[in-house]
Scaffold this motif. Structure first.
Motif, PDB file in Angstrom:
ATOM      1  N   TYR A 175       0.777  -1.118   0.056  1.00  0.00           N
ATOM      2  CA  TYR A 175       0.067  -0.310   0.192  1.00  0.00           C
ATOM      3  C   TYR A 175       0.472   1.079   0.065  1.00  0.00           C
ATOM      4  O   TYR A 175      -0.039   2.306   0.611  1.00  0.00           O
ATOM      5  N   LYS A 193      -1.565  -4.211  -4.339  1.00  0.00           N
ATOM      6  CA  LYS A 193      -1.839  -2.570  -3.473  1.00  0.00           C
ATOM      7  C   LYS A 193      -2.360  -2.094  -4.647  1.00  0.00           C
ATOM      8  O   LYS A 193      -2.889  -0.494  -4.435  1.00  0.00           O
ATOM      9  N   ILE A 196      -5.713  -1.792  -3.771  1.00  0.00           N
ATOM     10  CA  ILE A 196      -5.971  -0.438  -2.439  1.00  0.00           C
ATOM     11  C   ILE A 196      -5.823   1.123  -2.646  1.00  0.00           C
ATOM     12  O   ILE A 196      -6.796   1.982  -2.568  1.00  0.00           O
ATOM     13  N   ASN A 197      -4.903   1.224  -4.174  1.00  0.00           N
ATOM     14  CA  ASN A 197      -4.809   3.187  -4.054  1.00  0.00           C
ATOM     15  C   ASN A 197      -6.188   3.327  -5.003  1.00  0.00           C
ATOM     16  O   ASN A 197      -6.994   4.445  -5.098  1.00  0.00           O
ATOM     17  N   TYR A 203     -13.103   6.587  -2.174  1.00  0.00           N
ATOM     18  CA  TYR A 203     -13.071   6.070  -1.199  1.00  0.00           C
ATOM     19  C   TYR A 203     -13.128   7.551   0.015  1.00  0.00           C
ATOM     20  O   TYR A 203     -12.765   8.443  -0.256  1.00  0.00           O
ATOM     21  N   LYS A 207      -7.184   6.812   4.682  1.00  0.00           N
ATOM     22  CA  LYS A 207      -5.914   5.387   4.620  1.00  0.00           C
ATOM     23  C   LYS A 207      -6.482   5.142   5.421  1.00  0.00           C
ATOM     24  O   LYS A 207      -6.254   3.175   5.487  1.00  0.00           O
ATOM     25  N   LEU A 211      -8.412   0.835   5.992  1.00  0.00           N
ATOM     26  CA  LEU A 211      -6.976  -0.111   6.836  1.00  0.00           C
ATOM     27  C   LEU A 211      -7.590  -0.557   8.432  1.00  0.00           C
ATOM     28  O   LEU A 211      -7.317  -1.309   7.980  1.00  0.00           O
TER      29      LEU A 211
END
Length: 229
Positions: A175, A193, A196-197, A203, A207, A211
């Motif tokens: 990440y 990764k 996630i980005n 979002y 971050k 998580l």
């Protein structure tokens, strides 16, 4: 005898004893602390003694100098003067020697005062002995232990550590937003990764909050630092 006459007698005795020239200010400074003589009384007494011929007076400009009448003393010949000069030289040498000895003794005294006392030394020695005994006992315990690590076991531990650190670094990059999309496609871990980005782009929260929701703990959360090697 009146206080005035007593002061004059005291000054006369002082000048005869010292047998050297003085001003009225000098005599006042030398006698007032011990005998409580006032300056005006000293000036008048010395002027009176000079008028009576008991002491001598010399005028240098505006200053008057007084000294004992030399006629009352015996004549001193050259041999006596040389003898006195010799005595003076010896006394000066003795004074210098004693002064030097006093300085050395003062230095020794200062050093002794800054050193430990006998009681303090005994106490410190006992503390050091107790500390040494503790170290000896610890050393004997280490020597007598049966669970010593062999060089092979030590190498194995270091190799495992390197493996775990490598895996740690690998997971940490999952990440890390500093990696480009091209590098993400080169490895499956990088794909995660990238995912996630990508999620973080739409979002609504941070971050860190994302998580936390998915159950990912970072090094910062656990307050650990990645080793250099």
């Amino acid at each position: 005898m009146s206080k005035k006459d007593n002061g004059a007698a005291l000054i006369l005795a002082y000048l005869n004893e010292k047998n050297r020239p003085y001003s009225a200010q000098d005599v006042f400074s030398n006698l007032q602390k011990q005998h409580g003589l006032g300056k005006t009384a000293v000036v008048k007494a010395m002027e009176l003694l000079a008028l009576e011929g008991k002491i001598k007076e010399k005028i240098y400009g505006k200053q008057k100098i007084y000294f004992a009448d030399q006629a009352q003393f015996k004549d001193v010949n050259d041999a006596d003067l040389k003898s006195m000069d010799h005595q003076i030289s010896e006394l000066i040498g003795e004074v210098q020697s004693l002064t030097q000895s006093c300085r050395q003794l003062d230095a020794e005294l200062k050093e002794l005062n800054s050193s430990l006392t006998t009681e303090e030394m005994v106490s410190e020695i006992q503390e050091l002995k107790a500390e040494c005994s503790g170290y000896r006992a610890r050393l004997e315990k280490i020597k007598s232990a049966s669970n010593h690590i062999t060089p092979e076991e030590k190498d194995k531990v270091y190799k495992e550590r390197d493996l775990y650190v490598k895996e740690w670094k690998k997971r940490k990059r999952l990440y890390n937003p500093s990696l480009s999309l091209v590098r993400v496609k080169l490895h499956m871990d990088m794909l995660l990764k990238y995912m996630i980005n990508s999620i973080l782009e739409g979002y609504p929260k941070s971050k860190k909050e994302f998580l936390e929701e998915v159950g990912v703990e970072t090094d910062e959360d656990c307050k650990v630092v990645l080793p250099n090697t």
